[in-house]
Design a protein around this motif. Structure first.
Motif, mmCIF file in Angstrom:
data_model
loop_
_atom_site.group_PDB
_atom_site.id
_atom_site.type_symbol
_atom_site.label_atom_id
_atom_site.label_comp_id
_atom_site.label_asym_id
_atom_site.label_seq_id
_atom_site.Cartn_x
_atom_site.Cartn_y
_atom_site.Cartn_z
ATOM 1 N N ARG A 1 0.838 -1.206 0.000
ATOM 2 C CA ARG A 1 0.000 0.000 0.000
ATOM 3 C C ARG A 1 0.868 1.248 0.000
ATOM 4 N N ARG A 2 0.289 2.350 -0.356
ATOM 5 C CA ARG A 2 1.058 3.590 -0.590
ATOM 6 C C ARG A 2 1.968 3.957 0.564
ATOM 7 N N ASP A 3 1.481 3.847 1.795
ATOM 8 C CA ASP A 3 2.317 4.165 2.957
ATOM 9 C C ASP A 3 2.213 3.007 3.946
ATOM 10 N N PRO A 4 3.083 2.015 3.779
ATOM 11 C CA PRO A 4 3.003 0.830 4.641
ATOM 12 C C PRO A 4 3.121 1.123 6.137
ATOM 13 N N SER A 5 3.679 2.262 6.499
ATOM 14 C CA SER A 5 3.844 2.570 7.916
ATOM 15 C C SER A 5 2.645 3.305 8.511
ATOM 16 N N ALA A 6 1.712 3.747 7.666
ATOM 17 C CA ALA A 6 0.542 4.490 8.148
ATOM 18 C C ALA A 6 -0.447 3.549 8.851
ATOM 19 N N ASP B 1 -6.751 2.549 7.531
ATOM 20 C CA ASP B 1 -7.893 3.447 7.439
ATOM 21 C C ASP B 1 -9.086 2.683 6.853
ATOM 22 N N ASP C 1 -8.403 0.842 3.605
ATOM 23 C CA ASP C 1 -7.644 -0.394 3.831
ATOM 24 C C ASP C 1 -8.559 -1.522 4.282
#
Length: 95
Positions: free
Chosen positions: A43-48, A51, A54
């Motif tokens: 996913r675009r920001d694996p550390s986020a 949401d 997701d």
């Protein structure tokens, strides 16, 4: 319905039709874990934090994984389409 009735109904489901539909629990859950881990990695920001979008995608992937164990279940495909549509709506709201 009382809590004991709900628990008894759940016990009947997980040991009966659902097991036949979705296959062995450890195999089914293992496949789901594999596709969820893939999503979390790409996913675009694996550390986020996760949401709403997701969650929708993860539910689609759960249904995808379920197509690979147990018996054919058309509901998996219907649910995939529904989750994908809801995910698209959520993504559009946040774009």
């Amino acid at each position: 319905m009382r809590a004991t009735d709900i628990a008894a109904k759940a016990a009947d489901l997980v040991g009966g039709d659902r097991e036949q539909q979705h296959g062995k629990k450890s195999d089914n859950f293992g496949r789901i874990a594999t596709v969820w881990n893939a999503w979390l990695a790409v996913r675009r920001d694996p550390s986020a934090p996760l949401d709403a979008h997701d969650v929708g995608i993860l539910m689609v992937l759960m249904k995808v994984a379920r197509t690979q164990s147990g018996t054919f279940n058309l509901d998996d495909y219907v649910d995939m389409a529904g989750y994908a549509a809801c995910s698209g709506e959520v993504a559009q709201e946040s774009a």
